[in-house]
Design a protein around this motif. Structure first.
Motif, short mmCIF file in Angstrom:
data_model
loop_
_atom_site.label_atom_id
_atom_site.label_comp_id
_atom_site.label_asym_id
_atom_site.label_seq_id
_atom_site.Cartn_x
_atom_site.Cartn_y
_atom_site.Cartn_z
N THR A 293 37.57 42.19 2.67
CA THR A 293 37.09 42.56 1.34
C THR A 293 35.66 42.09 1.12
O THR A 293 35.21 41.12 1.72
CB THR A 293 37.99 41.94 0.26
N GLY A 294 34.97 42.78 0.22
CA GLY A 294 33.61 42.39 -0.11
C GLY A 294 32.94 43.40 -1.01
O GLY A 294 33.55 44.40 -1.43
N ILE A 295 31.66 43.15 -1.29
CA ILE A 295 30.85 44.00 -2.17
C ILE A 295 29.87 44.79 -1.30
O ILE A 295 29.20 44.22 -0.42
CB ILE A 295 30.06 43.16 -3.19
N ASP A 339 30.02 48.48 -5.20
CA ASP A 339 31.48 48.69 -5.14
C ASP A 339 32.15 47.50 -4.47
O ASP A 339 31.64 46.95 -3.48
CB ASP A 339 31.81 49.95 -4.33
N SER A 340 33.28 47.13 -4.99
CA SER A 340 34.15 46.16 -4.32
C SER A 340 35.14 46.95 -3.49
O SER A 340 35.81 47.86 -4.01
CB SER A 340 34.87 45.28 -5.34
N VAL A 341 35.24 46.64 -2.19
CA VAL A 341 36.07 47.45 -1.30
C VAL A 341 36.94 46.56 -0.43
O VAL A 341 36.65 45.38 -0.20
CB VAL A 341 35.20 48.37 -0.40
N SER A 342 38.00 47.17 0.07
CA SER A 342 38.84 46.56 1.10
C SER A 342 38.82 47.51 2.29
O SER A 342 38.97 48.74 2.12
CB SER A 342 40.27 46.37 0.60
N VAL A 343 38.63 46.97 3.50
CA VAL A 343 38.43 47.81 4.68
C VAL A 343 39.42 47.42 5.77
O VAL A 343 39.57 46.24 6.10
CB VAL A 343 36.99 47.68 5.22
N ASP A 344 40.11 48.44 6.30
CA ASP A 344 40.90 48.29 7.52
C ASP A 344 40.15 49.05 8.63
O ASP A 344 39.45 50.02 8.36
CB ASP A 344 42.29 48.91 7.37
#
Length: 844
Positions: A293-295, A339-344
Motif C-alpha cells: 500500500t501507498g500513495i 491516490d491511495s492504492v493497494s497493489v498485488d
C-alpha cells in the motif's frame, strides 16, 4: 524505513525505470563518445548531444512478413535467479505448407543496446522445420532455473539477456553486421527478427514487451507476423517445444499424462520496504506479493515504460530500505498522483538495457492488480537532496565484483543513498546545471555546488576515483502539451523546487528525478568563446570532431561548423577534422569517397568569410574503420594554401603504412598523407592515424590527426560491478603505443622535429592510453595539462566536464605554443557537435 525529509511536495516530467525504456549505451563509462550512445527514449521526446547510430525509429517492414518460418518465442532468462528454465532458448515455427531446410540458416543475437562495435553471435542450425512444426534452439545455461529444456533441435552458447535483446533468423551462418533497425531491415539475409524489452533493433512500432527471468515473449497460436514486434508478441510463461512435439508449445498436444503441479506458495503480504530490502536487489525477486500500500507520487503515461510510482507514508526505521517503488503497467495507468492504492503483483529486478551491460537493477512490481482506496491524499514529504545529505564518496568497491548484494550504506556512498531512495519522493532546491538540456528532454544538475567546479559552471572530472557524487539527472513527468522542458546551458541554475520520484537511468551515470514539479532556468550567462588572434609569424593548428558530417546533413550544420571555424577559431592554418563521412553518409553501399562532404564544408567556410581551404585525406577500406555502419568516418586535413604548404609524397593509401626516411633536416614521411600501421590489429574497426607533412615559412611541421577507439562496451561509473571494467581501454593503449613509437622514431631521426599530434583520443589526460602516447611527457607534451585545472575539459558527458580531445606537441615546442580549448559546443543545449574544438598558435 526512515529518511530525513524536507519541505512539502510539488509537481514535473518523464523517466527511465520500468520495462522497455531506452536501449545505448550504452551503458558505458564516463566519457563514452557519441558513437557508443545510441538510444531510443521513453521520453515524450526529447545521449543526448550525439546520437550517431541512426535508424532506431519505426519502419514499416523488415524482410516483409514471413509466410513460413518465423521466430515464435524468445526466452533470455534461462538459468537466472528465479528462472523457470535452466537455459535460454529461441523457438521457431513454420506457418507455411512446406518444410523448410534449416541447414542454410542460423539464429543470431544482438544486445539490446548495441554500440558501433557490438557483434552479433550466431548459432548455426541443422535439419528441417516441418510445415506447421516447431524447432527449438537451446542457448546458454545459468546456475538458476528449475526445469531443463526439452531436447533442443540445435544448441548454442549465446548468453542472452533476460530483459532486452534482438533475435534474428538469418540465411547463412556469417554474423550480421547491422546495429540499427534501418540497416537490419535492409539486410536481405534477415528472414525474421524480434527485438524485445528495450531493444534498439526491432520491427515496427517497438520491441516486444515483458521479457524477464520468468516470462518469455511469444507469438499467438496463429503465428501472426505483421512486422511489428510490439503487436505480434506478448509476454507469458515460457513454453519451449522441439520438433518432436516435446514441450509446452502453443499447439503441442500433451506427450505425457498430465500431472498435478506442485503446490505454489501463496502471494506474500508485504510492505514496500519489504520488497525493496536493504540491498540493490529484492529478496522477493520473481515472487508474487499482495497488499503493498501507498500513495501515488508520479505517473508515466507515455512510451514503452508506462506505470506509476507509489510510496508508503508509514516508513520503517531502516535507512537502507526504500519506501517507494515503480509499478510497471505496460499501458497508461488508471491512477493519479495522490491516490491511495493497494497493489498485488510479481516483483522483478529489472535491468534497463539488459543485465549484460553491467547496469544496476530497478526493483519494480509487474503484472499488477491495482485497487484504489481513496484520492486526494497528501504526498509523503520529499527527501531533500543537498550538499549535506549526499556523501562525497560515490560508490563502494567490490574488487571488480558485483555490489548489488552488499547491504546499502547510504550515509557513506552517494550511489547507495540513491539506491536506498529508489522510487521515493525526493526534492532539490536551486541547483547549478552541469549538463545542458539534450534532445531527450533531460539535463544534469549538481546538488554539491562546491564539488570540482569548472571556470564556466560545470563539474570537472578529475580522475577515475572521483565521479562527482552530486550529479543528478532531471527529467519531467509534465506533459509537453502543458509545459515544454526547459532549455538550459552549463552554468545556468535550475531555480526553485524540483521534486518527484527518484528513478534509475542507465544513460545518466547516476539516478534521475522524474519531476512532477520542475524549477525554472536562470541564465548563468556563458557565451561561445572566440580564441585570441594569432600573430602573423604564428602557425595556427586546430582539431575539431564534426560529429558524423555527411552531405545529407542539413545546410545549417555546415554553416554552423563554418562559423565556428572562421569566427570562433579565426580560420586556423591547418585543421584536423574527425568524423568526416563518405559521400552518402550512413548508407552502407560500398561508397568510401568523401570529396562531396569536404567540398560542401569548404564552400560553407568560404561563404562564412573564411579562406579557400584545400584538403588531404585517405579513403578507408569500406566498413573497416568503425563508427556509424556505412559512414566510413575518417580524419581529414584542411589547410590554407595562402599560409601553409602541404608536402605531398605519393604512396599513401588505406592499407600502406607510412614510414620515416632521412635524418636531421632531411627527415621526411615516406607517404604524405599516410596512415600509421593501418594493418595492425590495434586499428581493427577503428580509425587509422593520418600523418601529413606541412611547411610554414620554410619550417617543416609533422602533423598527425587521430580518432582513437571509442569507449563503447565499457561498464558505466554507476555499474553494479565496482570498480567498473574499461574493456575498450586495451585497444586504445595498443593504439597509443604504436603511435608513440612512430613519433619517437621521427624525433630520433630529427631531434629538432616539430611534431603536432592531435584529435579525439577518446580518453582522459590521466588515462593509460594518453600517458602511453606521451610517455608521461618524455615524447610528447599533452597541452591540456598546461591549462589551469578548472579549464581542462572539451566535452561534457553525464554532467561531468572532461577531456577526450587533445593537442600534443614534441617537447621542443611546448614553450613556443599558445593553447586554447574553445568552448562553443559541449556546454550548450544548441550544439553543432558534442565536442569543443581546440587550437594552438605555434611559432616554429
Amino acid at each position: 524505513m526512515s529518511h530525513s525529509s524536507g519541505a512539502a511536495s510539488p509537481p514535473a516530467r518523464p523517466g527511465t525505470s520500468g520495462q522497455p525504456s531506452q536501449p545505448a549505451q550504452a551503458t558505458s563509462a564516463t566519457g563514452t563518445p557519441h558513437s557508443a550512445r545510441l538510444r531510443k527514449r521513453v521520453l515524450p521526446f526529447g545521449i543526448a548531444g550525439a546520437v550517431v547510430l541512426a535508424g532506431i525509429g519505426v519502419h514499416s517492414a523488415f524482410a516483409s512478413p514471413s509466410a513460413d518460418a518465423v521466430v515464435a518465442e524468445v526466452y533470455g532468462g534461462g538459468g537466472n535467479s528465479g528462472a523457470t528454465y535452466t537455459n535460454d532458448f529461441v523457438e521457431l515455427a513454420n506457418a507455411g505448407n512446406s518444410a523448410l531446410d534449416l541447414g542454410a540458416y542460423s539464429v543470431q543475437y544482438l544486445p539490446g543496446a548495441p554500440t558501433a562495435s557490438s557483434k552479433w553471435q550466431a548459432t548455426p542450425l541443422t535439419g528441417s522445420l516441418a510445415a506447421g512444426g516447431r524447432y527449438l534452439v537451446g542457448e546458454a545455461a545459468g546456475t538458476g532455473g528449475s526445469t531443463a529444456l526439452p531436447t533442443p533441435d540445435a544448441s548454442g552458447t549465446i548468453a542472452m539477456s533476460g530483459t532486452s535483446g534482438t533475435i534474428a533468423l538469418v540465411q547463412g551462418a556469417d554474423p550480421l553486421t547491422c546495429v540499427t533497425a534501418a540497416d537490419c531491415a535492409a539486410d536481405s539475409r534477415v528472414k525474421d527478427l524480434v527485438g524485445y524489452g528495450t531493444a534498439v533493433v526491432h520491427e515496427g512500432s517497438g520491441p516486444a514487451a515483458g521479457a524477464s527471468n520468468t516470462e518469455s515473449v511469444a507469438r499467438g497460436t496463429a503465428l501472426t507476423d505483421t512486422d511489428d514486434n510490439a503487436a505480434d508478441f506478448t509476454a507469458g510463461d515460457p513454453t519451449p517445444q522441439n520438433s518432436a512435439g516435446t514441450g509446452g508449445g502453443p499447439t503441442s498436444p500433451p506427450t505425457t499424462p498430465p500431472t498435478t503441479p506442485p503446490p505454489t506458495s501463496p502471494p506474500a503480504a508485504v510492505k514496500i520496504h519489504d520488497i525493496q530490502g536493504d540491498t540493490r536487489v529484492s529478496p522477493y525477486e520473481g515472487k508474487a506479493v499482495t497488499g503493498a500500500t501507498g500513495i501515488v507520487t508520479g505517473v508515466r503515461a507515455y512510451g514503452s515504460s508506462q506505470g506509476f510510482w507509489f510510496q508508503d507514508p508509514h516508513p520503517d526505521n531502516d535507512p537502507r530500505t526504500s519506501e517507494g517503488i515503480f509499478v510497471y503497467t505496460s499501458s497508461s495507468p488508471t491512477v493519479s498522483v495522490g491516490d491511495s492504492v493497494s497493489v498485488d503483483g510479481t516483483v522483478s529486478d529489472y535491468y534497463p538495457g539488459g543485465a549484460d551491460t553491467g547496469v544496476q537493477a530497478v526493483t519494480e512490481i509487474t503484472k499488477p492488480a491495482v485497487t484504489k482506496i481513496s484520492s486526494g491524499n497528501a504526498l509523503p514529504a520529499p527527501v531533500v537532496l543537498d550538499d549535506t545529505k549526499v556523501p562525497d564518496s560515490f560508490v563502494p568497491s567490490a574488487g571488480g565484483g558485483s555490489i548489488e548484494n552488499l547491504p546499502l550504506r547510504p550515509s557513506e556512498y552517494a550511489l547507495d543513498l540513491y539506491a536506498s531512495l529508489e522510487g521515493m519522493n525526493v526534492q532539490i532546491g536551486s541547483s547549478r546545471v552541469v549538463g545542458a538540456t539534450d534532445p531527450y528532454s533531460e539535463l544534469w544538475v549538481t546538488v554539491k555546488p562546491k564539488e570540482n567546479p569548472t571556470k564556466r559552471g560545470g563539474t570537472l572530472y578529475e580522475g577515475y576515483d572521483g565521479p562527482n557524487s552530486g550529479r543528478l539527472m532531471v527529467q519531467s513527468l509534465i506533459p509537453t502539451s502543458t509545459s515544454a522542458f526547459p532549455t538550459a546551458n552549463v552554468g545556468d541554475t535550475l531555480n526553485g523546487t524540483t521534486a518527484g520520484p527518484l528513478d534509475y537511468n542507465q544513460f545518466g551515470g547516476t539516478y534521475a528525478i522524474q519531476a512532477r514539479t520542475l524549477g525554472t532556468v536562470k541564465s548563468g550567462g556563458i557565451t561561445p568563446e572566440v580564441t585570441a588572434k594569432a600573430k602573423s609569424d604564428q602557425a595556427t593548428i586546430a582539431t575539431y570532431n564534426v560529429e558524423n558530417l555527411a552531405p545529407d546533413n542539413p545546410q545549417s550544420k555546415f554553416d554552423a561548423l563554418a562559423k565556428g571555424l572562421v569566427t570562433n577559431l579565426r580560420s586556423p592554418d591547418v585543421v584536423a577534422l574527425e568524423e568526416i563521412q563518405d559521400n552518402d553518409g550512413a548508407k552502407d553501399d560500398g561508397v568510401v569517397a568523401a570529396d562531396q562532404t569536404l567540398t560542401k564544408l569548404t564552400a560553407a567556410i568560404v561563404a562564412a568569410g573564411g579562406p579557400h581551404y584545400q584538403w588531404r585525406e585517405i579513403d578507408p577500406v569500406n566498413d573497416k574503420d568503425g563508427g556509424e555502419p556505412g559512414g566510413n568516418i575518417r580524419q581529414a586535413f584542411l589547410f590554407n594554401p595562402d599560409r601553409v604548404g602541404f608536402t605531398d609524397h605519393a604512396g599513401g593509401d588505406s592499407t600502406t603504412a607510412v614510414g620515416i626516411t632521412g635524418t636531421g633536416n632531411s627527415t621526411e614521411l615516406t607517404a604524405s598523407p599516410g596512415r600509421i600501421a593501418p594493418n595492425d590489429t590495434a586499428w581493427t574497426d577503428s580509425r587509422k592515424p593520418l600523418a601529413g607533412e606541412f611547411t610554414f615559412r620554410g619550417k617543416k611541421l609533422f602533423v598527425i590527426a587521430n580518432h582513437f577507439d571509442s569507449k563503447g562496451g565499457d561498464q558505466g561509473i554507476d555499474s553494479r560491478f565496482q570498480p567498473p571494467v574499461r574493456s575498450s581501454e586495451v585497444q586504445r593503449v595498443r593504439q597509443a603505443i604504436i603511435e608513440h613509437d612512430f613519433v619517437q622514431q621521427l624525433e630520433t631521426a630529427d631531434p629538432k622535429a616539430e611534431v603536432v599530434v592531435l584529435g579525439d583520443l577518446n580518453d582522459y589526460q590521466f588515462s593509460p592510453a594518453v600517458t602511453s602516447l606521451t610517455d608521461n611527457g618524455k615524447t610528447l607534451t599533452d597541452l591540456v595539462n598546461t591549462l589551469p585545472v578548472v579549464e581542462r575539459y572539451s566535452y561534457v558527458y553525464e554532467g561531468n566536464s572532461q577531456v577526450l580531445d587533445h593537442i600534443l606537441v614534441s617537447p621542443n615546442l611546448d614553450k613556443h605554443v599558445d593553447y586554447d580549448v574553445v568552448h562553443i559546443n559541449s556546454e550548450f543545449a544548441n550544439q553543432t557537435s558534442d565536442h569543443d574544438p581546440q587550437v594552438i598558435r605555434l611559432k616554429p
